[in-house]
Design a protein around this motif. Sequence first.
Motif, PDB file in Angstrom:
ATOM      1  N   VAL A 126       0.827  -1.210   0.000  1.00 23.81           N
ATOM      2  CA  VAL A 126       0.000   0.000   0.000  1.00 23.81           C
ATOM      3  C   VAL A 126       0.860   1.258   0.000  1.00 23.81           C
ATOM      4  O   VAL A 126       0.568   2.215  -0.737  1.00 23.81           O
ATOM      5  CB  VAL A 126      -0.951  -0.011   1.216  1.00 23.81           C
ATOM      6  CG1 VAL A 126      -1.509   1.385   1.493  1.00 23.81           C
ATOM      7  CG2 VAL A 126      -2.088  -0.995   0.980  1.00 23.81           C
ATOM      8  N   PHE A 127       1.894   1.284   0.820  1.00 27.37           N
ATOM      9  CA  PHE A 127       2.673   2.528   0.949  1.00 27.37           C
ATOM     10  C   PHE A 127       3.325   2.940  -0.367  1.00 27.37           C
ATOM     11  O   PHE A 127       3.215   4.105  -0.771  1.00 27.37           O
ATOM     12  CB  PHE A 127       3.685   2.401   2.079  1.00 27.37           C
ATOM     13  CG  PHE A 127       3.056   2.170   3.434  1.00 27.37           C
ATOM     14  CD1 PHE A 127       1.848   2.767   3.771  1.00 27.37           C
ATOM     15  CD2 PHE A 127       3.665   1.355   4.376  1.00 27.37           C
ATOM     16  CE1 PHE A 127       1.250   2.554   5.014  1.00 27.37           C
ATOM     17  CE2 PHE A 127       3.087   1.136   5.626  1.00 27.37           C
ATOM     18  CZ  PHE A 127       1.875   1.738   5.936  1.00 27.37           C
ATOM     19  N   PRO A 128       4.006   2.044  -1.101  1.00 21.15           N
ATOM     20  CA  PRO A 128       4.523   2.482  -2.404  1.00 21.15           C
ATOM     21  C   PRO A 128       3.423   2.796  -3.413  1.00 21.15           C
ATOM     22  O   PRO A 128       3.633   3.596  -4.332  1.00 21.15           O
ATOM     23  CB  PRO A 128       5.390   1.299  -2.869  1.00 21.15           C
ATOM     24  CG  PRO A 128       4.944   0.120  -2.071  1.00 21.15           C
ATOM     25  CD  PRO A 128       4.491   0.685  -0.759  1.00 21.15           C
ATOM     26  N   ALA A 129       2.247   2.197  -3.261  1.00 21.30           N
ATOM     27  CA  ALA A 129       1.134   2.514  -4.165  1.00 21.30           C
ATOM     28  C   ALA A 129       0.715   3.971  -4.045  1.00 21.30           C
ATOM     29  O   ALA A 129       0.169   4.557  -4.993  1.00 21.30           O
ATOM     30  CB  ALA A 129      -0.055   1.600  -3.876  1.00 21.30           C
ATOM     31  N   VAL A 394      -8.383   2.924  -7.224  1.00 14.79           N
ATOM     32  CA  VAL A 394      -8.714   2.671  -8.629  1.00 14.79           C
ATOM     33  C   VAL A 394      -9.588   3.784  -9.187  1.00 14.79           C
ATOM     34  O   VAL A 394      -9.340   4.301 -10.285  1.00 14.79           O
ATOM     35  CB  VAL A 394      -9.414   1.301  -8.775  1.00 14.79           C
ATOM     36  CG1 VAL A 394      -9.914   1.106 -10.210  1.00 14.79           C
ATOM     37  CG2 VAL A 394      -8.471   0.168  -8.385  1.00 14.79           C
ATOM     38  N   ARG A 395     -10.586   4.204  -8.416  1.00 15.09           N
ATOM     39  CA  ARG A 395     -11.501   5.247  -8.906  1.00 15.09           C
ATOM     40  C   ARG A 395     -10.800   6.601  -9.041  1.00 15.09           C
ATOM     41  O   ARG A 395     -11.175   7.414  -9.899  1.00 15.09           O
ATOM     42  CB  ARG A 395     -12.699   5.358  -7.967  1.00 15.09           C
ATOM     43  CG  ARG A 395     -13.862   4.430  -8.351  1.00 15.09           C
ATOM     44  CD  ARG A 395     -14.652   4.991  -9.533  1.00 15.09           C
ATOM     45  NE  ARG A 395     -15.653   4.052 -10.029  1.00 15.09           N
ATOM     46  CZ  ARG A 395     -16.828   3.838  -9.463  1.00 15.09           C
ATOM     47  NH1 ARG A 395     -17.157   4.462  -8.344  1.00 15.09           N
ATOM     48  NH2 ARG A 395     -17.668   2.988 -10.003  1.00 15.09           N
ATOM     49  N   GLU A 396      -9.792   6.864  -8.204  1.00 15.19           N
ATOM     50  CA  GLU A 396      -9.042   8.110  -8.394  1.00 15.19           C
ATOM     51  C   GLU A 396      -8.368   8.117  -9.772  1.00 15.19           C
ATOM     52  O   GLU A 396      -8.380   9.135 -10.473  1.00 15.19           O
ATOM     53  CB  GLU A 396      -7.976   8.275  -7.316  1.00 15.19           C
ATOM     54  CG  GLU A 396      -7.133   9.534  -7.525  1.00 15.19           C
ATOM     55  CD  GLU A 396      -5.938   9.636  -6.587  1.00 15.19           C
ATOM     56  OE1 GLU A 396      -5.044  10.471  -6.867  1.00 15.19           O
ATOM     57  OE2 GLU A 396      -5.886   8.897  -5.593  1.00 15.19           O
ATOM     58  N   ALA A 409     -10.018  -4.731 -12.107  1.00 17.85           N
ATOM     59  CA  ALA A 409      -8.685  -4.180 -11.872  1.00 17.85           C
ATOM     60  C   ALA A 409      -8.092  -4.730 -10.578  1.00 17.85           C
ATOM     61  O   ALA A 409      -6.902  -5.084 -10.518  1.00 17.85           O
ATOM     62  CB  ALA A 409      -8.747  -2.655 -11.829  1.00 17.85           C
ATOM     63  N   ILE A 410      -8.907  -4.815  -9.531  1.00 18.16           N
ATOM     64  CA  ILE A 410      -8.436  -5.322  -8.241  1.00 18.16           C
ATOM     65  C   ILE A 410      -8.086  -6.800  -8.349  1.00 18.16           C
ATOM     66  O   ILE A 410      -7.055  -7.257  -7.826  1.00 18.16           O
ATOM     67  CB  ILE A 410      -9.498  -5.067  -7.160  1.00 18.16           C
ATOM     68  CG1 ILE A 410      -9.618  -3.569  -6.887  1.00 18.16           C
ATOM     69  CG2 ILE A 410      -9.161  -5.820  -5.876  1.00 18.16           C
ATOM     70  CD1 ILE A 410     -10.788  -3.189  -6.006  1.00 18.16           C
ATOM     71  N   GLN A 411      -8.909  -7.575  -9.048  1.00 17.10           N
ATOM     72  CA  GLN A 411      -8.649  -9.003  -9.194  1.00 17.10           C
ATOM     73  C   GLN A 411      -7.420  -9.265 -10.063  1.00 17.10           C
ATOM     74  O   GLN A 411      -6.625 -10.164  -9.774  1.00 17.10           O
ATOM     75  CB  GLN A 411      -9.881  -9.696  -9.765  1.00 17.10           C
ATOM     76  CG  GLN A 411     -11.032  -9.775  -8.771  1.00 17.10           C
ATOM     77  CD  GLN A 411     -12.262 -10.444  -9.342  1.00 17.10           C
ATOM     78  OE1 GLN A 411     -12.671 -10.162 -10.466  1.00 17.10           O
ATOM     79  NE2 GLN A 411     -12.870 -11.328  -8.568  1.00 17.10           N
ATOM     80  N   GLN A 412      -7.229  -8.463 -11.094  1.00 12.79           N
ATOM     81  CA  GLN A 412      -6.064  -8.659 -11.955  1.00 12.79           C
ATOM     82  C   GLN A 412      -4.769  -8.298 -11.239  1.00 12.79           C
ATOM     83  O   GLN A 412      -3.714  -8.848 -11.557  1.00 12.79           O
ATOM     84  CB  GLN A 412      -6.223  -7.835 -13.236  1.00 12.79           C
ATOM     85  CG  GLN A 412      -7.280  -8.393 -14.183  1.00 12.79           C
ATOM     86  CD  GLN A 412      -7.459  -7.560 -15.435  1.00 12.79           C
ATOM     87  OE1 GLN A 412      -7.084  -6.383 -15.476  1.00 12.79           O
ATOM     88  NE2 GLN A 412      -8.043  -8.144 -16.469  1.00 12.79           N
ATOM     89  N   GLY A 413      -4.842  -7.395 -10.280  1.00 11.05           N
ATOM     90  CA  GLY A 413      -3.648  -7.017  -9.529  1.00 11.05           C
ATOM     91  C   GLY A 413      -3.340  -7.934  -8.360  1.00 11.05           C
ATOM     92  O   GLY A 413      -2.299  -7.788  -7.704  1.00 11.05           O
ATOM     93  N   ALA A 414      -4.221  -8.884  -8.097  1.00 13.13           N
ATOM     94  CA  ALA A 414      -4.050  -9.759  -6.931  1.00 13.13           C
ATOM     95  C   ALA A 414      -2.977 -10.815  -7.182  1.00 13.13           C
ATOM     96  O   ALA A 414      -2.598 -11.105  -8.319  1.00 13.13           O
ATOM     97  CB  ALA A 414      -5.379 -10.419  -6.588  1.00 13.13           C
ATOM     98  N   ALA A 432      -1.938  -3.602  -3.773  1.00 11.10           N
ATOM     99  CA  ALA A 432      -2.286  -2.244  -4.189  1.00 11.10           C
ATOM    100  C   ALA A 432      -1.340  -1.720  -5.261  1.00 11.10           C
ATOM    101  O   ALA A 432      -1.772  -1.060  -6.216  1.00 11.10           O
ATOM    102  CB  ALA A 432      -2.289  -1.321  -2.974  1.00 11.10           C
ATOM    103  N   LEU A 433      -0.045  -2.003  -5.121  1.00  9.69           N
ATOM    104  CA  LEU A 433       0.922  -1.483  -6.089  1.00  9.69           C
ATOM    105  C   LEU A 433       0.698  -2.094  -7.461  1.00  9.69           C
ATOM    106  O   LEU A 433       0.683  -1.388  -8.475  1.00  9.69           O
ATOM    107  CB  LEU A 433       2.344  -1.753  -5.604  1.00  9.69           C
ATOM    108  CG  LEU A 433       3.461  -1.168  -6.472  1.00  9.69           C
ATOM    109  CD1 LEU A 433       3.346   0.348  -6.573  1.00  9.69           C
ATOM    110  CD2 LEU A 433       4.840  -1.563  -5.933  1.00  9.69           C
ATOM    111  N   ASN A 434       0.529  -3.409  -7.531  1.00 10.72           N
ATOM    112  CA  ASN A 434       0.224  -4.064  -8.806  1.00 10.72           C
ATOM    113  C   ASN A 434      -0.996  -3.432  -9.464  1.00 10.72           C
ATOM    114  O   ASN A 434      -1.023  -3.163 -10.671  1.00 10.72           O
ATOM    115  CB  ASN A 434      -0.045  -5.549  -8.617  1.00 10.72           C
ATOM    116  CG  ASN A 434       1.194  -6.357  -8.315  1.00 10.72           C
ATOM    117  OD1 ASN A 434       2.324  -5.847  -8.394  1.00 10.72           O
ATOM    118  ND2 ASN A 434       1.011  -7.608  -7.974  1.00 10.72           N
TER     119      ASN A 434
END
Length: 443
Positions: A126-129, A394-396, A409-414, A432-434
């Motif tokens: 999360v932090f680097p994201a 993602v919405r931002e 998008a969330i599932q593809q980054g998992a 989160a970064l992915n």
Amino acid sequence: MNFGRRMFIKGVAGIGAAATITGTASAADGGVQYIVGATGSGARDTVAHAGFSVRHELAEGSVLVVTGPADAAAEIESVGGVSTANPDVTLELNRPEPDAQADDEALPSEGAALTELQWDKQETDVFPAHEHATGEGTRVAIIDTGIDLDHPDLGNVNEELGRAIVAADDVPEVGPGDSGYHGTHVAGIVGATGEVGVVGTAPDTELIPIRVFPSDGGATFGDILAGIDYAAEIGADAANFSLGIPGVQRPGSAVNKLKAEIQGVFQSAVRRGTMITGSAGNDSGNLQQGGGFTLPNSVSAAFTVSATSPADTLSFYSNFGTSDVDIAAPGGYYETISRTSGETGEPDDLPFPLNAVLSTWPTDLTSSVGLQGYDLIAGTSMAAPQVAGLAALVRELEPDANVSQVRQAIQQGAEGANGKSSPEFGAGIVNALNTVESLTIGE
């Protein structure tokens, strides 16, 4: 800090939101509350004309929350434009005792001083994201016990848009403030600002407190559904409910009759652009065989989240099953009680209670770890808001994305699953970064 076995046993017994069904939902006048499926556009008027009180009209009129005498379900179903009428139920949370002598000086004085203890944000990058997105310009609704409106790490709460939607509100003066503790902890996981102690997944999102619990007693499904409907009405990018009935239900369960109306309200919110994140439940239950389900998360419109440990294993309490689980996220504790307590495990395992999730805590309640305003608890209740916060990131970056695209998008980054069919993790454990990097390639 010294954490003994007694504290471990107490902590495990109180995982997340220890909810129980306390009975049929009562109205403020002593009557019974019903969840009603409506088929006609004028159903509200005809139900009211038949002598019943309509508290909420939801899902563009297809679901009503109605109060009336006991044993009136058949009479309501006989009204024109009504397809089903079933008694609502009440869910009650266990609550800690207030601290009459809260130590204000125990709060960290500057910076996000406790991020080293936030293993959940470290595991999910999360932090680097946050170099790419922080949730700015987004809005996340928390359907729960409310949010501590005075917490220093929750200065992004919009109290004006907040609501108390409570059938028998014994603390109306609290408004959308926290009538317990659970909503404050959930809110910090989504969007704590890091002003003092901890940082949420989306620290620049706007948090909307929607309180559905009184201080004494439980929340009704009718009010939870009204909270979801309101979240969509105000344009929330995500709405999180870390709430649900205890135990794995079977098709013959009485609460199964509420499924269609729950799905209707959730689908309406999704059509209007609000992603709904829900916890999979804390019963170690198999939702894959025998038609097992929980509510309100076991409907397709909900994005259901199982809980993982600091070792990226399924937490011992988490429900599982490909029929329900869409994604996984940190909820705390390991895959066994013995590893969680330190009796077995790996040399680098986090000790109890540090293997739970650290987040914001009402400043007038005692912190079990001596960090006033912060505490460590575990549960799928803590996993779902990790995903709600990620939806805000993602919405931002993609403000015009629909709910299906946000979920994708969330599932593809998992990570940690092959496809979307893992019974433990769904599409995998969120990263989160992915996720955000996949949306910023080519910018």
